[in-house]
Scaffold this motif. Sequence first.
Motif, PDB file in Angstrom:
ATOM      1  N   LYS A 183     -45.833  20.379   1.001  1.00  0.00           N
ATOM      2  CA  LYS A 183     -45.928  21.085  -0.286  1.00  0.00           C
ATOM      3  C   LYS A 183     -45.778  22.590  -0.098  1.00  0.00           C
ATOM      4  N   HIS A 184     -46.266  23.104   0.994  1.00  0.00           N
ATOM      5  CA  HIS A 184     -46.175  24.538   1.252  1.00  0.00           C
ATOM      6  C   HIS A 184     -44.788  24.966   1.724  1.00  0.00           C
ATOM      7  N   SER A 185     -44.011  24.019   2.243  1.00  0.00           N
ATOM      8  CA  SER A 185     -42.704  24.381   2.807  1.00  0.00           C
ATOM      9  C   SER A 185     -41.520  24.010   1.917  1.00  0.00           C
ATOM     10  N   LEU A 186     -41.731  23.165   0.900  1.00  0.00           N
ATOM     11  CA  LEU A 186     -40.621  22.698   0.060  1.00  0.00           C
ATOM     12  C   LEU A 186     -40.824  23.136  -1.388  1.00  0.00           C
ATOM     13  N   GLU A 187     -39.876  23.896  -1.918  1.00  0.00           N
ATOM     14  CA  GLU A 187     -39.988  24.383  -3.295  1.00  0.00           C
ATOM     15  C   GLU A 187     -39.912  23.248  -4.312  1.00  0.00           C
ATOM     16  N   CYS A 188     -39.197  22.180  -3.981  1.00  0.00           N
ATOM     17  CA  CYS A 188     -39.014  21.089  -4.939  1.00  0.00           C
ATOM     18  C   CYS A 188     -40.282  20.279  -5.156  1.00  0.00           C
ATOM     19  N   LEU A 189     -41.190  20.274  -4.187  1.00  0.00           N
ATOM     20  CA  LEU A 189     -42.373  19.415  -4.227  1.00  0.00           C
ATOM     21  C   LEU A 189     -43.479  20.111  -5.038  1.00  0.00           C
ATOM     22  N   HIS A 190     -43.601  19.707  -6.297  1.00  0.00           N
ATOM     23  CA  HIS A 190     -44.533  20.375  -7.210  1.00  0.00           C
ATOM     24  C   HIS A 190     -45.937  19.787  -7.177  1.00  0.00           C
ATOM     25  N   HIS A 191     -46.063  18.496  -6.852  1.00  0.00           N
ATOM     26  CA  HIS A 191     -47.363  17.840  -6.958  1.00  0.00           C
ATOM     27  C   HIS A 191     -47.633  16.959  -5.740  1.00  0.00           C
ATOM     28  N   LEU A 192     -48.860  17.044  -5.234  1.00  0.00           N
ATOM     29  CA  LEU A 192     -49.326  16.192  -4.140  1.00  0.00           C
ATOM     30  C   LEU A 192     -50.496  15.368  -4.665  1.00  0.00           C
ATOM     31  N   VAL A 193     -50.392  14.054  -4.526  1.00  0.00           N
ATOM     32  CA  VAL A 193     -51.397  13.117  -5.043  1.00  0.00           C
ATOM     33  C   VAL A 193     -51.967  12.329  -3.880  1.00  0.00           C
ATOM     34  N   SER A 194     -53.288  12.103  -3.881  1.00  0.00           N
ATOM     35  CA  SER A 194     -53.935  11.370  -2.790  1.00  0.00           C
ATOM     36  C   SER A 194     -54.728  10.197  -3.340  1.00  0.00           C
ATOM     37  N   ILE A 195     -54.607   9.022  -2.678  1.00  0.00           N
ATOM     38  CA  ILE A 195     -55.414   7.873  -3.074  1.00  0.00           C
ATOM     39  C   ILE A 195     -56.652   7.745  -2.186  1.00  0.00           C
ATOM     40  N   GLY A 196     -56.776   8.624  -1.210  1.00  0.00           N
ATOM     41  CA  GLY A 196     -57.921   8.570  -0.306  1.00  0.00           C
ATOM     42  C   GLY A 196     -59.065   9.445  -0.788  1.00  0.00           C
ATOM     43  N   GLU A 197     -60.135   9.476   0.002  1.00  0.00           N
ATOM     44  CA  GLU A 197     -61.296  10.305  -0.330  1.00  0.00           C
ATOM     45  C   GLU A 197     -61.088  11.757   0.064  1.00  0.00           C
ATOM     46  N   GLU A 198     -60.127  11.999   0.974  1.00  0.00           N
ATOM     47  CA  GLU A 198     -59.838  13.374   1.362  1.00  0.00           C
ATOM     48  C   GLU A 198     -59.261  14.130   0.164  1.00  0.00           C
ATOM     49  N   THR A 199     -59.580  15.397   0.060  1.00  0.00           N
ATOM     50  CA  THR A 199     -59.056  16.162  -1.066  1.00  0.00           C
ATOM     51  C   THR A 199     -58.919  17.629  -0.688  1.00  0.00           C
ATOM     52  N   ALA A 200     -58.275  18.368  -1.564  1.00  0.00           N
ATOM     53  CA  ALA A 200     -58.115  19.807  -1.417  1.00  0.00           C
ATOM     54  C   ALA A 200     -57.876  20.360  -2.814  1.00  0.00           C
ATOM     55  N   ALA A 201     -57.981  21.667  -2.951  1.00  0.00           N
ATOM     56  CA  ALA A 201     -57.896  22.280  -4.279  1.00  0.00           C
ATOM     57  C   ALA A 201     -56.586  21.958  -4.987  1.00  0.00           C
ATOM     58  N   GLU A 202     -55.492  21.867  -4.240  1.00  0.00           N
ATOM     59  CA  GLU A 202     -54.184  21.659  -4.865  1.00  0.00           C
ATOM     60  C   GLU A 202     -53.735  20.197  -4.853  1.00  0.00           C
ATOM     61  N   VAL A 203     -54.664  19.291  -4.610  1.00  0.00           N
ATOM     62  CA  VAL A 203     -54.346  17.857  -4.544  1.00  0.00           C
ATOM     63  C   VAL A 203     -54.867  17.154  -5.793  1.00  0.00           C
ATOM     64  N   ILE A 204     -54.058  16.262  -6.356  1.00  0.00           N
ATOM     65  CA  ILE A 204     -54.440  15.499  -7.541  1.00  0.00           C
ATOM     66  C   ILE A 204     -54.951  14.128  -7.101  1.00  0.00           C
ATOM     67  N   PRO A 205     -56.174  13.745  -7.458  1.00  0.00           N
ATOM     68  CA  PRO A 205     -56.653  12.387  -7.142  1.00  0.00           C
ATOM     69  C   PRO A 205     -55.846  11.346  -7.924  1.00  0.00           C
ATOM     70  N   PHE A 206     -55.467  10.283  -7.258  1.00  0.00           N
ATOM     71  CA  PHE A 206     -54.642   9.242  -7.875  1.00  0.00           C
ATOM     72  C   PHE A 206     -55.276   8.715  -9.158  1.00  0.00           C
ATOM     73  N   GLU A 207     -56.577   8.432  -9.122  1.00  0.00           N
ATOM     74  CA  GLU A 207     -57.243   7.838 -10.274  1.00  0.00           C
ATOM     75  C   GLU A 207     -57.216   8.751 -11.490  1.00  0.00           C
ATOM     76  N   SER A 208     -57.187  10.058 -11.270  1.00  0.00           N
ATOM     77  CA  SER A 208     -57.197  10.987 -12.398  1.00  0.00           C
ATOM     78  C   SER A 208     -55.877  10.993 -13.155  1.00  0.00           C
ATOM     79  N   LEU A 209     -54.841  10.419 -12.566  1.00  0.00           N
ATOM     80  CA  LEU A 209     -53.540  10.360 -13.233  1.00  0.00           C
ATOM     81  C   LEU A 209     -53.445   9.208 -14.229  1.00  0.00           C
ATOM     82  N   LYS A 210     -54.380   8.279 -14.170  1.00  0.00           N
ATOM     83  CA  LYS A 210     -54.343   7.136 -15.093  1.00  0.00           C
ATOM     84  C   LYS A 210     -54.874   7.567 -16.453  1.00  0.00           C
TER      85      LYS A 210
END
Length: 206
Positions: A96-123
């Motif tokens: 995400k930090h190296s590619l301009e095209c990649l606007h969103h990072l989503v995680s289904i795991g318990e790991e998280t970061a400020a710029e990461v979207i939890p998978f469940e929150s997208l439902k």
Amino acid sequence: VMGWGALDLLSDQLAAGLAELGIGRGDVVSCQLGNVPEFLILHHAVAKCRAVFNPIHLPYRSSELEHILGFSESAVLVVGPSIKDFSYLELGLQMKHSLECLHHLVSIGEETAAEVIPFESLKHDSAPPVSAADPEDPFLMLFTSGTTASPKATVHTHNMRLTNSWFCGGDFALREEDHMLCCSALSHMWAVLNYYSSVIYGCPQI
């Protein structure tokens, strides 16, 4: 166990969330996931958005991932939890930090970061995008193994992918009462082919 009704509902909810991120026809949504329910939910949700699904093999690391995501101009990357002390989230953040095209990072795991979207929150309970797909629209992008060079993209339309699976299911003489066991990674072409054979002929897949 997940039934067809649950898969349809969950992918509707996720499609609505993806649409709110701006995902629509022709956009590429990538994932680096194992054989988990979220893989199939995401696959159907992306199709409902008329976007293109790009599953990436789990063994791929930064060089392959940067090539695949950059070449496909992926707008979203969905990653799973760490496996054997390797963090797919950290790899995703690097991309995400190296590619301009990649606007969103989503995680289904318990790991998280400020710029990461939890998978469940997208439902979302809002109505998903409703738009009939063109059979000749691309909806799946798979990359070769890249044994002697960088992985190369193969693009599949709805018509091509489903027709192929329809014929294969017919050759297998699949019936609704059958159970299909597929041992491949879902990111592999063989698994995708067999999955859609089970969808078309209505038999459960293990």
